[in-house]
Design a protein around this motif. Sequence first.
Motif, PDB file in Angstrom:
ATOM      1  N   SER A 266       9.137   7.007   0.683  1.00  0.00           N
ATOM      2  CA  SER A 266       9.534   7.780  -0.491  1.00  0.00           C
ATOM      3  C   SER A 266      10.522   7.055  -1.397  1.00  0.00           C
ATOM      4  O   SER A 266      10.807   7.517  -2.505  1.00  0.00           O
ATOM      5  CB  SER A 266      10.143   9.119  -0.054  1.00  0.00           C
ATOM      6  OG  SER A 266      11.280   8.899   0.780  1.00  0.00           O
ATOM      7  N   SER A 267      11.056   5.909  -0.959  1.00  0.00           N
ATOM      8  CA  SER A 267      12.014   5.166  -1.781  1.00  0.00           C
ATOM      9  C   SER A 267      11.331   4.352  -2.882  1.00  0.00           C
ATOM     10  O   SER A 267      12.008   3.815  -3.761  1.00  0.00           O
ATOM     11  CB  SER A 267      12.852   4.241  -0.900  1.00  0.00           C
ATOM     12  OG  SER A 267      12.045   3.218  -0.338  1.00  0.00           O
ATOM     13  N   TRP A 268      10.013   4.241  -2.833  1.00  0.00           N
ATOM     14  CA  TRP A 268       9.294   3.487  -3.852  1.00  0.00           C
ATOM     15  C   TRP A 268       9.198   4.285  -5.150  1.00  0.00           C
ATOM     16  O   TRP A 268       9.328   5.513  -5.152  1.00  0.00           O
ATOM     17  CB  TRP A 268       7.880   3.157  -3.357  1.00  0.00           C
ATOM     18  CG  TRP A 268       7.825   2.088  -2.293  1.00  0.00           C
ATOM     19  CD1 TRP A 268       8.440   2.102  -1.075  1.00  0.00           C
ATOM     20  CD2 TRP A 268       7.089   0.861  -2.365  1.00  0.00           C
ATOM     21  NE1 TRP A 268       8.143   0.967  -0.374  1.00  0.00           N
ATOM     22  CE2 TRP A 268       7.304   0.182  -1.147  1.00  0.00           C
ATOM     23  CE3 TRP A 268       6.270   0.271  -3.318  1.00  0.00           C
ATOM     24  CZ2 TRP A 268       6.737  -1.057  -0.876  1.00  0.00           C
ATOM     25  CZ3 TRP A 268       5.694  -0.960  -3.057  1.00  0.00           C
ATOM     26  CH2 TRP A 268       5.934  -1.617  -1.845  1.00  0.00           C
ATOM     27  N   LYS A 269       8.924   3.563  -6.246  1.00  0.00           N
ATOM     28  CA  LYS A 269       8.728   4.212  -7.540  1.00  0.00           C
ATOM     29  C   LYS A 269       7.370   3.826  -8.128  1.00  0.00           C
ATOM     30  O   LYS A 269       6.787   2.791  -7.776  1.00  0.00           O
ATOM     31  CB  LYS A 269       9.846   3.823  -8.501  1.00  0.00           C
ATOM     32  CG  LYS A 269      11.182   4.487  -8.170  1.00  0.00           C
ATOM     33  CD  LYS A 269      12.179   4.279  -9.305  1.00  0.00           C
ATOM     34  CE  LYS A 269      13.433   5.116  -9.084  1.00  0.00           C
ATOM     35  NZ  LYS A 269      14.353   4.995 -10.236  1.00  0.00           N
ATOM     36  N   SER A 270       6.884   4.673  -9.047  1.00  0.00           N
ATOM     37  CA  SER A 270       5.543   4.477  -9.598  1.00  0.00           C
ATOM     38  C   SER A 270       5.542   4.667 -11.112  1.00  0.00           C
ATOM     39  O   SER A 270       6.374   5.378 -11.676  1.00  0.00           O
ATOM     40  CB  SER A 270       4.562   5.457  -8.954  1.00  0.00           C
ATOM     41  OG  SER A 270       4.968   6.796  -9.174  1.00  0.00           O
ATOM     42  N   ALA A 271       4.571   3.997 -11.736  1.00  0.00           N
ATOM     43  CA  ALA A 271       4.380   4.107 -13.183  1.00  0.00           C
ATOM     44  C   ALA A 271       2.997   3.564 -13.511  1.00  0.00           C
ATOM     45  O   ALA A 271       2.254   3.139 -12.618  1.00  0.00           O
ATOM     46  CB  ALA A 271       5.460   3.332 -13.938  1.00  0.00           C
ATOM     47  N   THR A 272       2.651   3.566 -14.781  1.00  0.00           N
ATOM     48  CA  THR A 272       1.435   2.890 -15.219  1.00  0.00           C
ATOM     49  C   THR A 272       1.831   1.741 -16.129  1.00  0.00           C
ATOM     50  O   THR A 272       2.957   1.677 -16.627  1.00  0.00           O
ATOM     51  CB  THR A 272       0.487   3.842 -15.961  1.00  0.00           C
ATOM     52  OG1 THR A 272       1.186   4.399 -17.083  1.00  0.00           O
ATOM     53  CG2 THR A 272       0.017   4.964 -15.053  1.00  0.00           C
ATOM     54  N   GLY A 273       0.893   0.837 -16.360  1.00  0.00           N
ATOM     55  CA  GLY A 273       1.196  -0.339 -17.155  1.00  0.00           C
ATOM     56  C   GLY A 273       0.045  -0.741 -18.047  1.00  0.00           C
ATOM     57  O   GLY A 273      -0.595   0.096 -18.685  1.00  0.00           O
ATOM     58  N   GLY A 294       8.320  -7.996 -16.359  1.00  0.00           N
ATOM     59  CA  GLY A 294       9.328  -8.195 -15.327  1.00  0.00           C
ATOM     60  C   GLY A 294       9.351  -7.156 -14.231  1.00  0.00           C
ATOM     61  O   GLY A 294      10.232  -7.184 -13.362  1.00  0.00           O
ATOM     62  N   TRP A 295       8.372  -6.245 -14.218  1.00  0.00           N
ATOM     63  CA  TRP A 295       8.434  -5.143 -13.253  1.00  0.00           C
ATOM     64  C   TRP A 295       8.262  -5.606 -11.808  1.00  0.00           C
ATOM     65  O   TRP A 295       8.660  -4.907 -10.870  1.00  0.00           O
ATOM     66  CB  TRP A 295       7.404  -4.069 -13.594  1.00  0.00           C
ATOM     67  CG  TRP A 295       5.966  -4.452 -13.298  1.00  0.00           C
ATOM     68  CD1 TRP A 295       5.112  -5.121 -14.099  1.00  0.00           C
ATOM     69  CD2 TRP A 295       5.244  -4.151 -12.098  1.00  0.00           C
ATOM     70  NE1 TRP A 295       3.900  -5.283 -13.503  1.00  0.00           N
ATOM     71  CE2 TRP A 295       3.950  -4.684 -12.269  1.00  0.00           C
ATOM     72  CE3 TRP A 295       5.548  -3.491 -10.911  1.00  0.00           C
ATOM     73  CZ2 TRP A 295       2.956  -4.587 -11.286  1.00  0.00           C
ATOM     74  CZ3 TRP A 295       4.564  -3.378  -9.925  1.00  0.00           C
ATOM     75  CH2 TRP A 295       3.290  -3.925 -10.119  1.00  0.00           C
ATOM     76  N   MET A 296       7.711  -6.805 -11.595  1.00  0.00           N
ATOM     77  CA  MET A 296       7.541  -7.324 -10.233  1.00  0.00           C
ATOM     78  C   MET A 296       8.730  -8.171  -9.785  1.00  0.00           C
ATOM     79  O   MET A 296       8.697  -8.757  -8.703  1.00  0.00           O
ATOM     80  CB  MET A 296       6.246  -8.147 -10.144  1.00  0.00           C
ATOM     81  CG  MET A 296       4.990  -7.313 -10.297  1.00  0.00           C
ATOM     82  SD  MET A 296       3.471  -8.257 -10.032  1.00  0.00           S
ATOM     83  CE  MET A 296       3.416  -9.242 -11.538  1.00  0.00           C
ATOM     84  N   LEU A 297       9.784  -8.239 -10.614  1.00  0.00           N
ATOM     85  CA  LEU A 297      10.946  -9.060 -10.302  1.00  0.00           C
ATOM     86  C   LEU A 297      12.149  -8.195  -9.953  1.00  0.00           C
ATOM     87  O   LEU A 297      12.258  -7.037 -10.389  1.00  0.00           O
ATOM     88  CB  LEU A 297      11.292  -9.948 -11.494  1.00  0.00           C
ATOM     89  CG  LEU A 297      10.187 -10.890 -11.988  1.00  0.00           C
ATOM     90  CD1 LEU A 297      10.655 -11.632 -13.233  1.00  0.00           C
ATOM     91  CD2 LEU A 297       9.779 -11.874 -10.882  1.00  0.00           C
ATOM     92  N   ALA A 298      13.047  -8.765  -9.174  1.00  0.00           N
ATOM     93  CA  ALA A 298      14.285  -8.057  -8.817  1.00  0.00           C
ATOM     94  C   ALA A 298      15.140  -7.857 -10.060  1.00  0.00           C
ATOM     95  O   ALA A 298      15.163  -8.697 -10.968  1.00  0.00           O
ATOM     96  CB  ALA A 298      15.056  -8.847  -7.763  1.00  0.00           C
ATOM     97  N   GLY A 299      15.834  -6.734 -10.105  1.00  0.00           N
ATOM     98  CA  GLY A 299      16.714  -6.448 -11.221  1.00  0.00           C
ATOM     99  C   GLY A 299      16.062  -5.714 -12.365  1.00  0.00           C
ATOM    100  O   GLY A 299      16.723  -5.386 -13.355  1.00  0.00           O
ATOM    101  N   TYR A 300      14.778  -5.449 -12.254  1.00  0.00           N
ATOM    102  CA  TYR A 300      14.074  -4.714 -13.313  1.00  0.00           C
ATOM    103  C   TYR A 300      14.617  -3.287 -13.385  1.00  0.00           C
ATOM    104  O   TYR A 300      14.853  -2.642 -12.369  1.00  0.00           O
ATOM    105  CB  TYR A 300      12.574  -4.721 -13.020  1.00  0.00           C
ATOM    106  CG  TYR A 300      11.757  -3.885 -13.961  1.00  0.00           C
ATOM    107  CD1 TYR A 300      11.446  -4.352 -15.232  1.00  0.00           C
ATOM    108  CD2 TYR A 300      11.307  -2.624 -13.576  1.00  0.00           C
ATOM    109  CE1 TYR A 300      10.684  -3.579 -16.104  1.00  0.00           C
ATOM    110  CE2 TYR A 300      10.540  -1.840 -14.445  1.00  0.00           C
ATOM    111  CZ  TYR A 300      10.242  -2.328 -15.711  1.00  0.00           C
ATOM    112  OH  TYR A 300       9.490  -1.567 -16.571  1.00  0.00           O
ATOM    113  N   ARG A 301      14.802  -2.796 -14.587  1.00  0.00           N
ATOM    114  CA  ARG A 301      15.343  -1.446 -14.796  1.00  0.00           C
ATOM    115  C   ARG A 301      14.195  -0.437 -14.706  1.00  0.00           C
ATOM    116  O   ARG A 301      13.356  -0.354 -15.619  1.00  0.00           O
ATOM    117  CB  ARG A 301      16.034  -1.354 -16.148  1.00  0.00           C
ATOM    118  CG  ARG A 301      17.176  -2.351 -16.345  1.00  0.00           C
ATOM    119  CD  ARG A 301      18.368  -2.027 -15.446  1.00  0.00           C
ATOM    120  NE  ARG A 301      18.943  -0.736 -15.780  1.00  0.00           N
ATOM    121  CZ  ARG A 301      19.889  -0.569 -16.700  1.00  0.00           C
ATOM    122  NH1 ARG A 301      20.379  -1.607 -17.366  1.00  0.00           N
ATOM    123  NH2 ARG A 301      20.389   0.637 -16.948  1.00  0.00           N
TER     124      ARG A 301
END
Length: 900
Positions: A266-273, A294-301
């Motif tokens: 449940s800690s994961w997040k989801s969206a569309t692209g 940048g969504w696959m990189l660390a630090g993405y908001r």
Amino acid sequence: MNKKKPLAFIAVLFSLTVTAQSKVGNLRTENRVDPVGLDIIQPRFSWQLENGKRNVMQTAYEIRVTHDKAGVWNSGKVSSDSSVHVTYKGAALKSGEKYQWQVRVWDNSGKASSWSSPAIFQMALLQPSDWKATWITPGYEEDATLRPSPLMRKEFSITKKVVRATAYITAHGMYEAAINGSRVGDAHFTPGWTSYKKRLQYQTYDITSLLKQGTNALGVTLGSGWYRGHIGFSGQLGFYGKDIALLLQLRVDYADGTQETIVSDSSWKSATGAITYSEIYNGETIDARKDRTGWMLAGYRDEDWTPVKTASFDKGNLLATYNEMITAHEVFKPVKVLKTPAGETVLDFGQNLVGWVRIKVRGSAGDSVTLKHAEVLTKAGNFYTENLRAAKAQNTYVLKGGTEETFYPHFTWQGFRYVKVEGYPGTLTPDNFEAIAFYSDMEPTGTFTTSNPLINQLQHNIQWGQKGNFLDVPTDCPQRDERLGWTGDAQAFFRTAAFNMGVNNFFTKWLKDLEADQIDGRVPFVIPNILGNGANSAGWADVATIIPWQMYLAYGDTRTLAAQYSSMKNYVESVRKTTNNDLWNTGFHFGDWLFYHPQDDNDGRAAVTDKYLIAQCFYAHSVQLLINAATVLGNTEDATAYAGLLKNIKAAFVKEYMTPSGRLVSGTQTAYVLALHFDMLPEPLRKQAAERLVENIKSYNNHLTTGFLGTPYLCHVLTRFGYTDMAYTLLLQETYPSWLYPVKMGATTIWERWDGIKPDGSFQAASMNSYNHYAYGAIGDWMYRTMVGLDTEDDGVGYKHIKVKPHIGGDFKNASASLKTYYGTTKAGWEVADGKIMMEVEIPANTRATIYLPVTDAGGVTESGKPLSSIKEIKQLGPEDGYLKIETGSGTYRFGFPGK
């Protein structure tokens, strides 16, 4: 005295000794090189002896297996010539652990090899309880119409030194995973296609090199795929489920001996692209303006992303991947840019292939480029897509603008040679387009070449038909709204497929789905079964017996034969239940599918073969193969019982379908081919039946009339009964219907129909007219195993005992073939020149061969320029059927003798 001479002599002697010593190489575990992710608790090992000397055999072996440098199993010295499928018999292997193994052998000169270079294998998750991850689905409300591809992400920290990291991933649908922006693995369309509710594969990846100290990011993109997308030609949607979901688990092993597990939860997040639409048949739409950079990189908001939902989907159906996954292969540049009479801009890639086109483009934000795909152009030269039926087969890319952009699809593929480009901004440059072929990553194993360029093109077409249709399942076509695992096509083509590529893992996986989808023993038309309950069409359902037995012959794989035995038996019994007095004369049958039907049939000789006659032939054949399997597996009770049944089946055939003189109720080529190939006729009546077959061929002006079920055996039967010249006549026939007619019409793959393009340039019915459909490519089996004569003997299946029996003819100047076997590469070939025939044969170490020289005696026969009788390594066995039969061990042999 020169004191250096003895030292030099010793050095040369040592060098010769080392050269003569056998080496061990090409180590494989479960047919794969260094596999990661095995859930087979007793894996099998195979290796090859490398020694150029003649008559080299293994007499003993020793295997050692280690884990973290500690011994796990040592076989000790085992006196055996087995070097294929040797079973691990050590301590229980552990989930997720990595093992190393080596082997050394002793040969028949008494020499021991050095230990081989190490090979590795890594276990998968062996118990359901090993799964700590939870199924997750998008947390947002999905667009039920377009269904954009979900994106899922999670960040995690690495604070200690990593020694090994492993990812286990699967999905409902398809997935592409990345760690810190780098793609995980090189496979596409994962997790592949299986009977999902019973068997869902997951993939195992070594991801050690992708992790870094500090914060890491996991990013996964999902596609609908076979699971919930449009599949089948009846408009099925969501056949296996309506959801789309991810299951992912990372295991990180640290240098201090500790482990950490990162899971989907449940800690994961989801969206569309950017992927706004993606379906296998219709293609994909990518809008780069919606890309979440940048969504696959660390630090993405990701504050605006939605938390995923967890789900309690089944994990009991999970299994590790056994077969090779689909990967990218050949890359093609356009050979032409065409402007059609209709004003279309079309790229010709010169080869009918399966995959997709990657483009580079520069333009303004919102510019849209659409690629449409076709196999052929019309007679007038225009783009033709009617034969795709409902499949749109188009990819659309919307530009972000400003810089050069690269586009390619993710969860779809097309079958095509031609691509129509619409909306390309600026000047279209061929260098900005490349077509990439995709197919299951099977090792190419066979080569075949002759002096005839048309036959060489036929071989090319056979291989490319296989490449384009072996995408995780053996599909019937790769372009239209179908792409299904039709069973009849697969069984007809299997032996040809097994020559061209290493298909043992590919079909082992598919056969397990076949068994999973059997309905009270009955075999559906397609596997995986998405068409419903239709089952047991003769020649289609018999795949349940034909492929397991042929796999045993081609690969010597007793374990797969044993694993499929229940499936084979259940199928035979399901037919038996529907018979009347041992006649299979009930139910629906496709018959001799797509046989040639002359348009001017005024004398009633159309090639329509009674479907129940066909059914009886295949019923007998399946029972015979079940007897064969029972005999190999030591099931003498079944072998005896089914031998009695087979006798009754053949007697019923003779009573129902044959006159006392041996004439069949269907006087077609297919009827006689099947009756002869499956030994349905009493021995004294077979010769006249073969004569009737040849007369039928002649009555069609030396053309075949067979369809999917008769064609694979046609030339084999002709050769068996002494009509090889007629087999060559059919092979070399260039007018319709024939194998070379499509070649002459410019085909680069095998067509579904003998006249997919008619002689006048018009097309066959668009409702069923694929130009990439491998079934008629089954002639390859005759070319390899009969024309060149490279085969395996029944007492040494899997090419442990090689048979070389060429049939020279057809005005060929030469023909040759090679095959990578478990033991090494074997080759055979012949050349006719200046009234002489040369034959070259190569036999790998740890095998023997029976070679048939097309002469009646040894007089005038040489080997490597010396009289055959003077070669001590060769044993003459005497004349047989117009050949001189000899026996050899390993080595390369060059025979010469006068031509006939």
